[in-house]
Scaffold this motif. Structure first.
Motif, PDB file in Angstrom:
ATOM      1  N   MET A 330       0.794  -1.223   0.000  1.00 21.83           N
ATOM      2  CA  MET A 330       0.000   0.000   0.000  1.00 21.83           C
ATOM      3  C   MET A 330       0.834   1.285   0.000  1.00 21.83           C
ATOM      4  SD  MET A 330      -2.994  -0.332   0.331  1.00 21.83           S
ATOM      5  CE  MET A 330      -4.170   0.849   0.396  1.00 21.83           C
ATOM      6  N   HIS A 331       1.848   1.278   0.883  1.00 21.37           N
ATOM      7  CA  HIS A 331       2.633   2.495   1.101  1.00 21.37           C
ATOM      8  C   HIS A 331       3.551   2.817  -0.074  1.00 21.37           C
ATOM      9  CE1 HIS A 331       1.522   2.616   5.386  1.00 21.37           C
ATOM     10  NE2 HIS A 331       1.443   1.313   5.234  1.00 21.37           N
ATOM     11  N   LEU A 332       3.744   1.846  -0.973  1.00 23.91           N
ATOM     12  CA  LEU A 332       4.744   2.030  -2.034  1.00 23.91           C
ATOM     13  C   LEU A 332       4.194   2.709  -3.285  1.00 23.91           C
ATOM     14  CD1 LEU A 332       6.496  -1.440  -1.776  1.00 23.91           C
ATOM     15  CD2 LEU A 332       7.269   0.743  -0.852  1.00 23.91           C
ATOM     16  N   GLY A 333       2.947   3.170  -3.217  1.00 22.51           N
ATOM     17  CA  GLY A 333       2.482   3.914  -4.384  1.00 22.51           C
ATOM     18  C   GLY A 333       1.098   3.551  -4.873  1.00 22.51           C
ATOM     19  N   VAL A 334       0.426   2.666  -4.162  1.00 22.56           N
ATOM     20  CA  VAL A 334      -0.930   2.286  -4.587  1.00 22.56           C
ATOM     21  C   VAL A 334      -1.885   3.443  -4.316  1.00 22.56           C
ATOM     22  CG1 VAL A 334      -2.839   0.726  -4.029  1.00 22.56           C
ATOM     23  CG2 VAL A 334      -0.497  -0.155  -4.198  1.00 22.56           C
ATOM     24  N   SER A 335      -2.816   3.688  -5.249  1.00 25.80           N
ATOM     25  CA  SER A 335      -3.771   4.776  -5.004  1.00 25.80           C
ATOM     26  C   SER A 335      -5.213   4.291  -4.946  1.00 25.80           C
ATOM     27  CB  SER A 335      -3.625   5.862  -6.070  1.00 25.80           C
ATOM     28  OG  SER A 335      -3.736   5.293  -7.347  1.00 25.80           O
ATOM     29  N   GLN A 336      -5.479   3.074  -5.419  1.00 27.00           N
ATOM     30  CA  GLN A 336      -6.863   2.553  -5.376  1.00 27.00           C
ATOM     31  C   GLN A 336      -6.868   1.091  -4.966  1.00 27.00           C
ATOM     32  OE1 GLN A 336      -9.434   3.031  -8.745  1.00 27.00           O
ATOM     33  NE2 GLN A 336      -8.466   4.914  -9.414  1.00 27.00           N
ATOM     34  N   ILE A 337      -7.857   0.705  -4.163  1.00 26.17           N
ATOM     35  CA  ILE A 337      -8.038  -0.718  -3.860  1.00 26.17           C
ATOM     36  C   ILE A 337      -9.539  -1.043  -3.852  1.00 26.17           C
ATOM     37  CG2 ILE A 337      -5.937  -0.901  -2.452  1.00 26.17           C
ATOM     38  CD1 ILE A 337      -7.741  -0.960   0.040  1.00 26.17           C
ATOM     39  N   ASP A 338      -9.860  -2.296  -4.097  1.00 27.89           N
ATOM     40  CA  ASP A 338     -11.254  -2.705  -3.928  1.00 27.89           C
ATOM     41  C   ASP A 338     -11.420  -3.240  -2.510  1.00 27.89           C
ATOM     42  OD1 ASP A 338      -9.546  -4.802  -4.729  1.00 27.89           O
ATOM     43  OD2 ASP A 338     -11.201  -6.034  -5.435  1.00 27.89           O
ATOM     44  N   ALA A 339     -12.653  -3.128  -2.009  1.00 25.70           N
ATOM     45  CA  ALA A 339     -12.908  -3.566  -0.634  1.00 25.70           C
ATOM     46  C   ALA A 339     -14.305  -4.154  -0.558  1.00 25.70           C
ATOM     47  CB  ALA A 339     -12.790  -2.385   0.310  1.00 25.70           C
TER      48      ALA A 339
END
Ligand code: SAM
Ligand code: SF4
Length: 473
Positions: A330-339
């Motif tokens: 997450m911290h390495l550059g992700v901007s969107q996730i599904d949940a």
């Protein structure tokens, strides 16, 4: 009547993935500390990287080099996107499929797969269930079938936008479906879609041929590689690219993704809006040798390199990944996730807890609900965002790039993220998540200078308390 596809490629279509050059760059580079520092500095200036520079980052082998890469990716993400993470959910509409991708639970030769296409009434029931959890952004997913022609897809989009349960609304519908022709994309675009997402799966031609039988539509590498060029020709400037990581060497796929991004930028003046990098998961009846499996350590490397290579492109990490991996990456550059993800067709309204592979495309790694994921993100210091402002204000394609390059993302996106989070906390959150969220909003407000802009945000937050919805700055 079934839609008749015109198999014409876009104007000037060509294979922009220079395999020979990529292989040469990947085999020719050692780890050069001085060169790496230059590239890190270039990235921190928010400049996209060339293929040569990307290959240099992929050549990092030392622990020290990797740590420096990760720190740079974290810092760049923060500088461009702040600490927001956009949340969405996939909605599987149907799993009929004429293709036979060897890795997919929906492939036509999979006898054990239960086939199902949602009716429009069933879509309404699913969307109500999604809205009642608090979802505001969906991606509709389809197998490839003459049944799922452009009119059918457009109709599904219309149905989704038309559903309102309580304060609920889906404000952005993205699409992940088979490539269309220009006329088909125009029909889908007319319903007001967000991103049209198509994954190339692998940019390596020989591997592509191995996993996609030649006698299927998807067996045509160029038809797929050119698919987003045709979408652009049809006026869709919000495009999502991706590779299925694990079919071939992940370093080659990163170079393929970067080649694709550079190609779109060169041809249309706008790069892709998002990049996805799903790792292959077990699927119904799947028993494949996967010699190129990407380890967790390499996965982190991959995400960090992509972050630096395409600074303004959103990066999506799906629930294929486990909560533990998501937490790290997450911290390495992700901007969107599904949940709150359910892949079983009809799985949101049936509230089924257990995964059943014969009804799903592949196995999900993160099965936590939306409230739980929101609580987790808040605990990690992220702002969970349900914001759809850019797309609804017409800031897509080159208008979005202009907005991003002027550094306006943080000025507008953070407040709008907070406003959509406040709505979620008020309408759907558990007491624990609400307490965490309220505290985070307060903390973010404290960071802002005392001016008219902050007053406007506070005023909107008060309005949300009194029941107003869909406010943005
Ligand atoms: N049928 C359309 C297509 O192939 O483009 C769109 C939807 S397909 C259901 C969405 C994506 O799921 C595919 O592009 C592929 O990358 C991914 N996928 C398929 N099988 C998978 C697996 N076993 N593990 C992880 N992802 C998978
Ligand atoms: Fe069909 Fe898409 Fe699965 Fe291939 S990946 S079998 S095209 S649903």
């Amino acid at each position: 009547m079934a839609y008749k596809m015109d198999r014409k490629l876009s104007d000037g279509a060509f294979d922009f993935v220079d395999s020979e050059k990529i292989t040469g760059l990947l085999s020719g580079q050692g780890e050069d500390k001085v060169r790496l520092r230059e590239i890190f500095a270039k990235s921190m200036e928010k400049n996209p990287l060339t293929l040569e520079e990307t290959a240099a980052l992929l050549a990092i082998r030392s622990e020290e080099g990797k740590q420096e890469l990760f720190q740079t990716a974290k810092a760049l993400k923060k500088a461009i996107y702040g600490n927001r993470i956009v949340l969405f959910a996939p909605l599987y509409i149907g799993n009929l499929c004429i293709n036979d991708c060897l890795y997919c639970g929906f492939r036509k030769s999979s006898g054990g797969t239960v086939r199902k296409t949602l009716t429009q009434d069933e879509i309404v029931a699913e969307v109500k269930a999604l809205q009642d959890e608090g979802q505001k952004r969906l991606i509709l997913v389809f197998g490839e079938s003459p049944v799922y022609g452009p009119d059918f897809i457009a109709n599904c989009v219309k149905t989704v936008y038309g559903v309102h349960s309580g304060n609920g609304a889906i404000r952005r519908v993205n699409i992940n479906a088979a490539p269309l022709d220009v006329a088909g994309y125009k029909i889908v675009k007319a319903e007001g879609i967000g991103t049209y997402q198509i994954f190339q799966e692998t940019y390596h031609r020989e591997t592509y041929a191995k996993y996609h039988p030649a006698n299927t539509v998807k067996g045509d590498f160029m038809w797929r590689l050119d698919s987003l060029d045709r979408a652009f020709e049809a006026g869709i400037d919000d495009l999502g690219i991706g590779a299925l990581i694990g079919l071939y060497d992940w370093r080659f796929e990163v170079m393929g993704l970067v080649s694709h991004a550079l190609h779109l930028k060169e041809k249309f003046g706008v790069g892709p809006h998002t990049i996805s990098f799903p790792r292959i998961q077990p699927a119904e009846g799947m028993n494949l040798p996967l010699p190129y499996k990407c380890s967790d350590e390499d996965f982190k490397h991959l995400v960090a390199v992509l972050r630096l290579a395409v600074p303004y492109t959103g990066m999506i990490m799906t629930a294929r990944e486990s909560p533990e991996i998501r937490n790290e990456v997450m911290h390495l550059g992700v901007s969107q996730i599904d949940a709150g993800t359910h892949l079983e067709i009809g799985g949101y309204s049936s509230h089924s807890e257990k995964q059943a592979l014969e009804r799903e495309q592949f196995q999900v790694g993160d099965t936590r609900g939306l409230d739980q994921v929101t609580g987790w993100l808040l605990g990690e210091g992220f702002i969970p965002s349900f914001c759809t402002s850019c797309y609804r204000a017409g800031r897509t394609g080159d208008r979005f790039m202009e907005f991003a390059e002027k550094g306006l993302i943080n000025k507008f996106c953070t407040p709008n993220a907070l406003l959509t989070l406040a709505e979620f906390l008020q309408d759907y959150a558990s007491p624990n998540t609400k307490a965490l969220g309220d505290a985070l909003i307060e903390k973010e407000l404290q960071k802002m200078p005392e001016d008219a802009w902050k007053e406007r945000i506070k005023d909107n937050l008060r309005k949300i308390q009194t029941g107003q919805r869909d406010l943005r700055v």
